[in-house]
Scaffold this motif. Structure first.
Motif: not given
Ligand code: PMP
Length: 381
Positions: A165-187
């Protein structure tokens, strides 16, 4: 008179001493402030077509939805919004909730049961955290924005049902999650990916389609995400998006959907019209990102600690919670509204000013904001 609530005074004094007492600022209808505090990232909350559609919907459908969505609280506007949101973001289906907060509770609780393991980013928003608690799931918190940490947690588990479970653009720091790498790990570990795209929709991606869609994950069978209608779409409400069978399941089981009165027709129509304006104006997201980048560059060059923005949020570190409040107050008194984050919204020592870019800010607005923020800078800031 009994003293059953005396403990409240004790806790209020403790909060006061730590500089953490909250105040409610009342915003006038029109103000000369340069507003870097709200989340109206595209400037659509006051767009005449958006407000006109909201007003008309109230006149036609009434002020409230009058019932839960599955009772009689669904209008044709709700269905149109769900279809157009899904289409715009590339999802199979979408379900509108009466807030982004409730959409997050609904997504997490509907997809979890006691024993489900949630591998969660340390920076996740309170509405996700409340979802884990409500679901009674096992929670493993991992380092912020680290697909490697997610992978390790997933590799170590023997739970049958696991979600990252993650945010995409984080609401406090404004950084962007590495969604493709996280999905690969999930898979690699048979886990699903749940994302809160509240700060991505309308801002990230060529057309403002959001961070999930921009990363090419929108049609994935194992990705579910939420968004809010209350930031870039200038309205109110939230939505869960993803594979149709997941959305059908959420509709049938999420208690924050089932037992809540449907979103009122006016904000539904407002969000739907904002989405249509966004479709016609793909330049708006890029403008917002440009304003955010400009704020970041100017403040960083002046020596402030500012995280590079991936969306509209620009986060400026303050030396303490008290300094953050005083800094924000000083900016406001000079005509620039900024918000500040302090515990419990952020960990101790990470209090900060939070600036939000908007597509409709002029260069002169940005210049003025930078001058005021720098002039009000606290010692050590
Ligand atoms: N998720 C995130 C990351 C948010 O920042 C917010 C709003 N602050 C929400 C969810 C909740 O959305 P809403 O305001 O629509 O309830």
């Amino acid at each position: 008179m009994t003293g059953v609530f005396d403990w409240i005074d004790v806790s209020a004094r403790r909060r006061d001493r730590a500089g953490l007492t909250r105040r409610m600022l009342v915003r006038p209808a029109r103000s000369a402030l340069v507003d870097l505090a709200g989340n109206d990232y595209l400037g659509l909350a006051r767009h005449p077509e958006v407000t006109g559609a909201a007003a008309e919907a109230a006149l036609v459908w009434g002020s409230g939805a009058t019932a839960a969505r599955l009772v009689s609280g669904t209008t044709v506007l709700h269905r149109e919004l769900e279809e157009e949101l899904a289409d715009f973001c590339g999802a199979e289906a979408a379900l509108v909730f009466s807030s982004g907060y409730l959409a997050n509770l609904g997504m997490i609780t509907a997809l979890s049961r006691p024993g489900t393991l949630l591998v969660v980013d340390a920076g996740n928003h309170a509405s996700l955290i409340d979802g884990y608690k409500l679901a009674g799931a096992q929670v493993q918190t991992v380092a912020h924005n680290s697909p490697q940490a997610v992978e390790k947690a997933l590799a170590d588990t023997r739970s049958a049902r696991v979600h990252a479970v993650t945010e995409s653009v984080f609401s406090v720091d404004g950084d962007l999650a590495d969604l493709p790498a996280t999905l690969e790990a999930c898979r690699r570990h048979n886990a699903a990916l749940l994302v809160d795209d509240a700060h991505g929709i309308g801002v990230v991606g060529e057309r403002g389609e959001g961070a999930v869609a921009a990363a090419g994950l929108a049609g994935a069978p194992d990705v579910v995400w939420t968004l809010t209608l209350s930031k870039a779409l200038g309205s109110q409400g939230g939505a869960v998006l993803g594979p149709r069978r997941v959305i059908d399941h959420v509709m049938n089981t999420a208690r924050s959907f089932l037992f809540d009165t449907g979103l009122a027709p006016a904000p539904v129509a407002g969000a739907l019209t904002a989405l249509r304006v966004l479709r016609d104006r793909p330049d708006l997201p890029a403008r917002t990102r440009r304003v955010a980048a400009g704020l970041h560059t100017r403040l960083r060059e002046a020596g402030l600690t500012v995280s590079p923005p991936e969306g509209a949020v620009v986060s400026v570190l303050a030396p303490s919670a008290e300094a953050a409040v005083a800094w924000a107050d000083a900016c406001r008194s000079q005509g620039v509204a900024v918000s500040c984050f302090r515990p419990p919204s952020v960990p101790d020592r990470f209090s900060r000013l939070r600036l939000t870019a908007r597509a409709d800010l002029t260069d002169a607005d940005v210049e003025r904001a930078v001058e005021v923020i720098l002039a009000a800078r606290p010692a050590g800031g």
